[in-house]
Design an enzyme around this catalytic site. Sequence first.
Site, PDB file in Angstrom:
ATOM      1  N   SER A 204      -5.046   0.392   3.081  1.00  0.00           N
ATOM      2  CA  SER A 204      -4.026   1.137   2.334  1.00  0.00           C
ATOM      3  C   SER A 204      -4.440   1.251   0.866  1.00  0.00           C
ATOM      4  O   SER A 204      -5.613   1.053   0.528  1.00  0.00           O
ATOM      5  CB  SER A 204      -2.667   0.445   2.470  1.00  0.00           C
ATOM      6  OG  SER A 204      -1.645   1.270   1.947  1.00  0.00           O
ATOM      7  N   ASN A 205      -3.507   1.561   0.002  1.00  0.00           N
ATOM      8  CA  ASN A 205      -3.777   1.666  -1.436  1.00  0.00           C
ATOM      9  C   ASN A 205      -2.522   1.239  -2.194  1.00  0.00           C
ATOM     10  O   ASN A 205      -1.524   0.841  -1.589  1.00  0.00           O
ATOM     11  CB  ASN A 205      -4.190   3.095  -1.799  1.00  0.00           C
ATOM     12  CG  ASN A 205      -3.117   4.084  -1.399  1.00  0.00           C
ATOM     13  OD1 ASN A 205      -2.003   4.056  -1.913  1.00  0.00           O
ATOM     14  ND2 ASN A 205      -3.423   4.937  -0.428  1.00  0.00           N
TER      15      ASN A 205
END
Length: 404
Positions: A204-205
């Site tokens: 993810s980020n």
Amino acid sequence: MKVLLGVSGGIAAFKAPEIVRSLRRKGHAVRCSMTRSAGAFVTPLTLEVLSQYPVYREEYLQPDNNGDELHISAARWADVFCVAPATCNTLARLALGLADDFLATTALAFTGDLLVAPAMTSEMWEKEAVQAHVTTLLARGVTLIGPVVGPLATGETAMGRMADPDEIVTAIEATAKGGDLEGRTVLITAGPTHEPLDPVRFLSNRSSGKMGFSLAVEAASRGARTLLVSGPVSLPTPRGVERFDVTTAAEMADVVDRLAQEAEVVIMAAAVADFTPRSTSETKLKKGAGPPRMSLVATPDILTRLQEIAPNTLRVGFAAETGNLESEARRKLVDKRAHLIVANDVSRSDIGFGSENNEVTVFRAGKPPLTIPLQAKRLVAARLLDLIRQELDGGEPGMDTAGG
Ligand code: PMT
């Protein structure tokens, strides 16, 4: 227009008379309400003389000439209620729904458009507790004006200064004008995506969703039917917004493809994963088996595909850059067949991922770039929607203006 101005106790209260004077000059009727501590910074008499009306203070239990409670009649009288300055104490009281003075009680009784112009030190503004209250207020459709970066009473220049009286008056008048996006459908994406490796891990980020949610709050408050496709975030659904929760890039692509058919504008503020694991383990990957070999495949590029899927939409992409902002944004404008690319420098810690504020430069084919300076994401969102509305009004976005 009838404006109730709530003044709470911070040094910026000395600018309240300027707001009253400016509103009166523009032909609006103004009544003022002061908290107890506001009286230490500005006198009731000043506000009374300028507004030509007695200032509401702590006499809220007394009935007016019609026998109504004053906080009820004041709330019914006003078209717009603006609290400027809004201290962190008053923001908290409004968010919690306290009824411990005239201003807060009237805000509870008031059913129209509420605006707040916070003013405090940057440390206070950035405190999690204050931001939680701001998020609550935004989710209820309260309009946030500022704060802005500027000289503070502490002597430093930082975020937390109350927006200029002119900006506050403009915001009050804009609210009263009603929704300039009435009748439009705006589709916005927000947040990150999670690409699962196994049942407990994902790629993810750091997107928090705040930029996309700010756009949704603003679009809905301006009357747009607002469709919000959100990755996994911990933000409440803004008032009046239709929310669609997704987890992966593929899920986001499916939902956006479907909803884009109904939209005139698609704003891709989500930080969509570019790659996803080729396969997901059905059981938790074990440490003892050593580092897993991971093979990634590209996700669908949602924005790029929109030209074919929903050719008549105005397509607005974001570009999260850590260098070469302009050349990268211009490349994305062309490659992603977007009408607008909103670039932000995510290498900075004060803007971009997770922060309360942003600073963006908007790139459009054949037009000079336009920078929206550092300010709260909700205000950046407001400026972006001004621009988007102009694009909608001024051209045929579905035609061939994208990219080039
Ligand atoms: O959520 P916040 O914490 O408030 O942070 C805001 C933000 C930094 C996430 C936001 O301002 C932002 O920049 N969003 C876009 C992030 C991003 O993915 O940028 P990009 O340069 O990698 O992608 C360019 C554009 O293509 C974006 O509009 C993106 O949504 C879109 N895209 C990307 C990949 C993909 N598979 N499909 C897409 O549509």
